[in-house]
Design a protein around this motif. Structure first.
Motif, PDB file in Angstrom:
ATOM      1  N   ASP A   5       0.858  -1.179   0.000  1.00  0.00           N
ATOM      2  CA  ASP A   5       0.000   0.000   0.000  1.00  0.00           C
ATOM      3  C   ASP A   5       0.901   1.238   0.000  1.00  0.00           C
ATOM      4  O   ASP A   5       1.794   1.366   0.831  1.00  0.00           O
ATOM      5  N   GLY A   9      -0.624   5.308  -4.544  1.00  0.00           N
ATOM      6  CA  GLY A   9      -1.705   4.419  -4.962  1.00  0.00           C
ATOM      7  C   GLY A   9      -3.030   4.815  -4.337  1.00  0.00           C
ATOM      8  O   GLY A   9      -4.068   4.801  -4.997  1.00  0.00           O
ATOM      9  N   ARG A  10      -3.016   5.185  -3.063  1.00  0.00           N
ATOM     10  CA  ARG A  10      -4.246   5.625  -2.396  1.00  0.00           C
ATOM     11  C   ARG A  10      -4.767   6.907  -3.023  1.00  0.00           C
ATOM     12  O   ARG A  10      -5.961   7.072  -3.231  1.00  0.00           O
ATOM     13  N   GLU A  11      -3.863   7.828  -3.336  1.00  0.00           N
ATOM     14  CA  GLU A  11      -4.277   9.083  -3.963  1.00  0.00           C
ATOM     15  C   GLU A  11      -4.866   8.834  -5.342  1.00  0.00           C
ATOM     16  O   GLU A  11      -5.874   9.426  -5.714  1.00  0.00           O
ATOM     17  N   ARG A  12      -4.262   7.942  -6.109  1.00  0.00           N
ATOM     18  CA  ARG A  12      -4.763   7.620  -7.444  1.00  0.00           C
ATOM     19  C   ARG A  12      -6.140   6.974  -7.350  1.00  0.00           C
ATOM     20  O   ARG A  12      -7.050   7.305  -8.107  1.00  0.00           O
ATOM     21  N   LYS A  13      -6.311   6.065  -6.398  1.00  0.00           N
ATOM     22  CA  LYS A  13      -7.598   5.409  -6.223  1.00  0.00           C
ATOM     23  C   LYS A  13      -8.660   6.431  -5.813  1.00  0.00           C
ATOM     24  O   LYS A  13      -9.791   6.401  -6.305  1.00  0.00           O
ATOM     25  N   GLY A  14      -8.311   7.348  -4.938  1.00  0.00           N
ATOM     26  CA  GLY A  14      -9.234   8.395  -4.505  1.00  0.00           C
ATOM     27  C   GLY A  14      -9.638   9.283  -5.666  1.00  0.00           C
ATOM     28  O   GLY A  14     -10.802   9.667  -5.806  1.00  0.00           O
ATOM     29  N   ARG A  15      -8.684   9.623  -6.520  1.00  0.00           N
ATOM     30  CA  ARG A  15      -8.973  10.456  -7.686  1.00  0.00           C
ATOM     31  C   ARG A  15      -9.933   9.732  -8.629  1.00  0.00           C
ATOM     32  O   ARG A  15     -10.870  10.316  -9.149  1.00  0.00           O
ATOM     33  N   THR A  16      -9.714   8.431  -8.818  1.00  0.00           N
ATOM     34  CA  THR A  16     -10.585   7.630  -9.682  1.00  0.00           C
ATOM     35  C   THR A  16     -11.995   7.569  -9.110  1.00  0.00           C
ATOM     36  O   THR A  16     -12.972   7.723  -9.850  1.00  0.00           O
ATOM     37  N   LYS A  17     -12.104   7.358  -7.810  1.00  0.00           N
ATOM     38  CA  LYS A  17     -13.428   7.292  -7.178  1.00  0.00           C
ATOM     39  C   LYS A  17     -14.152   8.636  -7.281  1.00  0.00           C
ATOM     40  O   LYS A  17     -15.354   8.672  -7.526  1.00  0.00           O
ATOM     41  N   GLN A  20     -15.477   8.913 -10.781  1.00  0.00           N
ATOM     42  CA  GLN A  20     -16.641   8.045 -10.964  1.00  0.00           C
ATOM     43  C   GLN A  20     -17.880   8.678 -10.339  1.00  0.00           C
ATOM     44  O   GLN A  20     -18.959   8.670 -10.935  1.00  0.00           O
TER      45      GLN A  20
END
Length: 52
Positions: A5, A9-17, A20
């Motif tokens: 983790d 990666g967390r920031e990228r996932k947050g941006r994707t969410k 969406q």
């Protein structure tokens, strides 16, 4: 073996969410706008016959 983790990666996932959610909200708004159209406005120039 899985990837560790990372903050990136967390920031990228947050941006994707967030993206969406934004797309989903736009879609819901457009659908609601279409449903709210006034019946009179839709059939303003049409001649409708009603059987009594």
């Amino acid at each position: 073996m899985t990837m560790p983790d990372t903050k990136r990666g967390r920031e990228r996932k947050g941006r994707t969410k967030r993206e969406q959610r934004r797309r989903h909200e736009i879609q819901r708004t457009l659908e609601a706008r279409d449903r709210e159209r006034d019946f009179e406005e839709l059939y303003e120039n049409a001649e409708l016959e009603f059987d009594a």
